[in-house]
Design a protein around this motif. Structure first.
Motif, PDB file in Angstrom:
ATOM      1  N   VAL A 267      -0.440  -5.964   5.348  1.00  0.00           N
ATOM      2  CA  VAL A 267       0.090  -5.209   4.211  1.00  0.00           C
ATOM      3  C   VAL A 267       1.403  -4.561   4.612  1.00  0.00           C
ATOM      4  CG1 VAL A 267      -2.214  -4.714   3.283  1.00  0.00           C
ATOM      5  CG2 VAL A 267      -1.130  -3.066   4.834  1.00  0.00           C
ATOM      6  N   VAL A 268       2.152  -4.136   3.600  1.00  0.00           N
ATOM      7  CA  VAL A 268       3.351  -3.333   3.846  1.00  0.00           C
ATOM      8  C   VAL A 268       3.123  -1.955   3.229  1.00  0.00           C
ATOM      9  CG1 VAL A 268       4.957  -5.251   4.031  1.00  0.00           C
ATOM     10  CG2 VAL A 268       4.461  -4.288   1.774  1.00  0.00           C
ATOM     11  N   VAL A 269       3.676  -0.936   3.861  1.00  0.00           N
ATOM     12  CA  VAL A 269       3.461   0.454   3.446  1.00  0.00           C
ATOM     13  C   VAL A 269       4.818   1.136   3.287  1.00  0.00           C
ATOM     14  CG1 VAL A 269       2.413   2.670   4.064  1.00  0.00           C
ATOM     15  CG2 VAL A 269       1.283   0.524   4.724  1.00  0.00           C
ATOM     16  N   SER A 270       4.969   1.891   2.188  1.00  0.00           N
ATOM     17  CA  SER A 270       6.219   2.623   1.996  1.00  0.00           C
ATOM     18  C   SER A 270       6.022   3.750   0.990  1.00  0.00           C
ATOM     19  CB  SER A 270       7.326   1.689   1.493  1.00  0.00           C
ATOM     20  OG  SER A 270       8.501   2.416   1.180  1.00  0.00           O
ATOM     21  N   PRO A 271       6.648   4.904   1.214  1.00  0.00           N
ATOM     22  CA  PRO A 271       6.632   5.972   0.206  1.00  0.00           C
ATOM     23  C   PRO A 271       7.303   5.540  -1.096  1.00  0.00           C
ATOM     24  CG  PRO A 271       7.340   6.814   2.353  1.00  0.00           C
ATOM     25  CD  PRO A 271       7.331   5.318   2.446  1.00  0.00           C
ATOM     26  N   ALA A 272       8.141   4.490  -1.020  1.00  0.00           N
ATOM     27  CA  ALA A 272       8.854   4.007  -2.208  1.00  0.00           C
ATOM     28  C   ALA A 272       7.903   3.431  -3.249  1.00  0.00           C
ATOM     29  CB  ALA A 272       9.891   2.956  -1.805  1.00  0.00           C
TER      30      ALA A 272
ATOM     31  N   ILE B 293       0.844  -1.193   0.000  1.00  0.00           N
ATOM     32  CA  ILE B 293       0.000   0.000   0.000  1.00  0.00           C
ATOM     33  C   ILE B 293       0.886   1.252   0.000  1.00  0.00           C
ATOM     34  CG2 ILE B 293      -1.797   1.257   1.267  1.00  0.00           C
ATOM     35  CD1 ILE B 293      -2.740  -1.395   0.167  1.00  0.00           C
ATOM     36  N   SER B 294       0.528   2.219  -0.825  1.00  0.00           N
ATOM     37  CA  SER B 294       1.268   3.477  -0.831  1.00  0.00           C
ATOM     38  C   SER B 294       1.006   4.242   0.468  1.00  0.00           C
ATOM     39  CB  SER B 294       0.843   4.334  -2.026  1.00  0.00           C
ATOM     40  OG  SER B 294      -0.502   4.767  -1.880  1.00  0.00           O
ATOM     41  N   ALA B 295       1.902   5.145   0.797  1.00  0.00           N
ATOM     42  CA  ALA B 295       1.745   5.947   2.015  1.00  0.00           C
ATOM     43  C   ALA B 295       0.469   6.786   1.947  1.00  0.00           C
ATOM     44  CB  ALA B 295       2.966   6.842   2.203  1.00  0.00           C
TER      45      ALA B 295
ATOM     46  N   ILE C 247      13.959  -2.083  -0.051  1.00  0.00           N
ATOM     47  CA  ILE C 247      13.342  -0.851   0.435  1.00  0.00           C
ATOM     48  C   ILE C 247      12.885  -1.046   1.875  1.00  0.00           C
ATOM     49  CG2 ILE C 247      12.539  -0.140  -1.862  1.00  0.00           C
ATOM     50  CD1 ILE C 247       9.740  -1.031  -1.038  1.00  0.00           C
ATOM     51  N   SER C 248      12.724   0.072   2.566  1.00  0.00           N
ATOM     52  CA  SER C 248      12.246   0.062   3.956  1.00  0.00           C
ATOM     53  C   SER C 248      10.733   0.203   3.958  1.00  0.00           C
ATOM     54  CB  SER C 248      12.889   1.200   4.733  1.00  0.00           C
ATOM     55  OG  SER C 248      12.363   1.278   6.046  1.00  0.00           O
ATOM     56  N   VAL C 249      10.054  -0.667   4.696  1.00  0.00           N
ATOM     57  CA  VAL C 249       8.589  -0.639   4.759  1.00  0.00           C
ATOM     58  C   VAL C 249       8.131  -0.716   6.209  1.00  0.00           C
ATOM     59  CG1 VAL C 249       8.366  -1.791   2.511  1.00  0.00           C
ATOM     60  CG2 VAL C 249       8.311  -3.158   4.616  1.00  0.00           C
ATOM     61  N   GLN C 250       6.905  -0.311   6.418  1.00  0.00           N
ATOM     62  CA  GLN C 250       6.248  -0.526   7.702  1.00  0.00           C
ATOM     63  C   GLN C 250       5.101  -1.507   7.496  1.00  0.00           C
ATOM     64  OE1 GLN C 250       5.887   3.902   8.655  1.00  0.00           O
ATOM     65  NE2 GLN C 250       6.177   3.025  10.690  1.00  0.00           N
ATOM     66  N   ARG C 251       4.860  -2.299   8.506  1.00  0.00           N
ATOM     67  CA  ARG C 251       3.794  -3.299   8.400  1.00  0.00           C
ATOM     68  C   ARG C 251       2.533  -2.773   9.086  1.00  0.00           C
ATOM     69  NH1 ARG C 251       5.667  -7.883   6.217  1.00  0.00           N
ATOM     70  NH2 ARG C 251       7.925  -8.212   6.235  1.00  0.00           N
ATOM     71  N   ALA C 252       1.383  -3.126   8.500  1.00  0.00           N
ATOM     72  CA  ALA C 252       0.097  -2.707   9.052  1.00  0.00           C
ATOM     73  C   ALA C 252      -0.941  -3.764   8.688  1.00  0.00           C
ATOM     74  CB  ALA C 252      -0.306  -1.336   8.498  1.00  0.00           C
ATOM     75  N   THR C 253      -2.159  -3.533   9.134  1.00  0.00           N
ATOM     76  CA  THR C 253      -3.245  -4.475   8.857  1.00  0.00           C
ATOM     77  C   THR C 253      -4.446  -3.721   8.324  1.00  0.00           C
ATOM     78  OG1 THR C 253      -2.513  -5.936  10.652  1.00  0.00           O
ATOM     79  CG2 THR C 253      -4.752  -6.241   9.840  1.00  0.00           C
ATOM     80  N   VAL C 254      -4.969  -4.183   7.199  1.00  0.00           N
ATOM     81  CA  VAL C 254      -6.202  -3.628   6.636  1.00  0.00           C
ATOM     82  C   VAL C 254      -7.379  -4.367   7.258  1.00  0.00           C
ATOM     83  CG1 VAL C 254      -7.598  -3.419   4.541  1.00  0.00           C
ATOM     84  CG2 VAL C 254      -5.151  -2.905   4.472  1.00  0.00           C
ATOM     85  N   ALA C 255      -8.255  -3.645   7.920  1.00  0.00           N
ATOM     86  CA  ALA C 255      -9.394  -4.291   8.580  1.00  0.00           C
ATOM     87  C   ALA C 255     -10.285  -5.010   7.576  1.00  0.00           C
ATOM     88  CB  ALA C 255     -10.205  -3.249   9.357  1.00  0.00           C
ATOM     89  N   LYS C 256     -10.511  -4.360   6.411  1.00  0.00           N
ATOM     90  CA  LYS C 256     -11.353  -4.994   5.398  1.00  0.00           C
ATOM     91  C   LYS C 256     -10.947  -4.513   4.013  1.00  0.00           C
ATOM     92  CE  LYS C 256     -16.174  -5.991   4.197  1.00  0.00           C
ATOM     93  NZ  LYS C 256     -17.601  -5.662   4.434  1.00  0.00           N
TER      94      LYS C 256
END
Length: 203
Positions: free
Chosen positions: A163-168, A113-115, A141-150
Motif C-alpha cells: 500500500v501507499v500512505v500519505s496525509p494527502a 491508505i490514509s495516515a 504527491i509524496s507517499v510512503q510505502r508499507a505492507t498490510v499484513a492482512k
C-alpha cells in the motif's frame, strides 16, 4: 480528562436539551424523573455503542445481511457491494483487524491508505523510509510505502498487500488494482460490484 470523564461530559451535554424540554412541560415530578432516566439510559447506550463500535459493528452487519438491507453481502466467497448514492462502491474492510470503509477504485494502481488508518492499523512506515512521488488525479504527491499484513473484505483475504500512505489522502482509504487483480474476477452488474475470489482467497 480521561475517557470516563469525557464520556460523562458528553452525556451531560447531550441531556441538556431533552431535560430542559421536560422541565418546560411542567410534568409531575414522578413522570419527569422516569422520562429523565429513560433519556439517560438511551444516551448511555449510544455512548457505549460508539465507544465499542469495532466490536459491535459485525453484529449490525450480520443483522443487515439477514434482512437483505446491507450495502455489502457475502455469498460463499463472493462479495456483492451495492452502489452508493454518490455513484461509487464503498467496501467494509478490516485492515490488520481495524474496520474501515474503503472506496473501490479500479483507476488506482495501488491500494492507498490514509495516515490515520495507517497509524490505527500499526503499519510500519519505517520499512521504506524514503518517500516516493506518485501521480494521482489531483497531481503528484509524496507517499510512503508499507505492507498490510492482512486485508479482509468479507470472505476475501489478502495477505502482505503493498500500500501507499500519505496525509494527502485525507480520511479516504482506497482499494486499488493491486488488490482487484488478485481476484478471479470482478464486475459491475445491476448496480452491484461483484467480487469473485480464487479459492485460495477463501478460508
Amino acid at each position: 480528562m480521561n475517557d470516563d470523564g469525557a464520556s460523562f461530559a458528553y452525556l451531560a451535554l447531550m441531556l441538556v436539551l431533552p431535560l430542559s424540554a421536560l422541565i418546560a412541560r411542567r410534568l409531575p415530578l414522578g413522570s419527569m424523573i422516569k422520562m429523565a432516566l429513560a433519556w439517560v439510559a438511551i444516551f448511555g447506550v449510544l455512548i457505549v455503542l460508539v465507544g465499542n463500535w469495532p466490536r459491535v459493528a459485525p453484529m449490525f452487519q450480520s443483522a443487515a445481511d439477514t434482512l437483505g438491507i446491507s450495502d455489502q453481502a457475502v455469498s460463499g466467497g463472493t462479495v456483492r457491494i451495492r452502489m452508493a448514492e454518490d455513484g461509487h462502491f464503498w467496501a467494509s474492510v478490516a485492515i490488520n483487524g481495524v474496520q474501515r470503509r474503503m472506496l473501490v477504485d479500479s483507476g488506482a494502481a495501488t491500494t492507498a491508505i490514509s495516515a490515520r488508518t495507517a497509524q490505527a492499523a500499526g503499519l510500519d512506515l519505517a520499512e521504506n523510509s524514503f518517500p516516493t512521488i506518485i501521480s494521482t488525479a489531483n497531481g503528484q504527491i509524496s507517499v510512503q510505502r508499507a505492507t498490510v499484513a492482512k486485508l479482509d473484505l468479507g470472505a476475501i483475504h489478502a495477505v502482505d498487500l503493498p500500500v501507499v500512505v500519505s496525509p494527502a489522502f485525507g480520511d479516504t482509504d482506497v482499494i486499488g488494482m493491486n488488490f482487484l487483480s488478485q481476484l478471479k474476477s470482478w464486475r459491475v452488474e445491476n448496480g452491484f460490484l461483484i467480487l469473485e475470489p480464487h479459492t485460495s482467497f477463501v478460508p
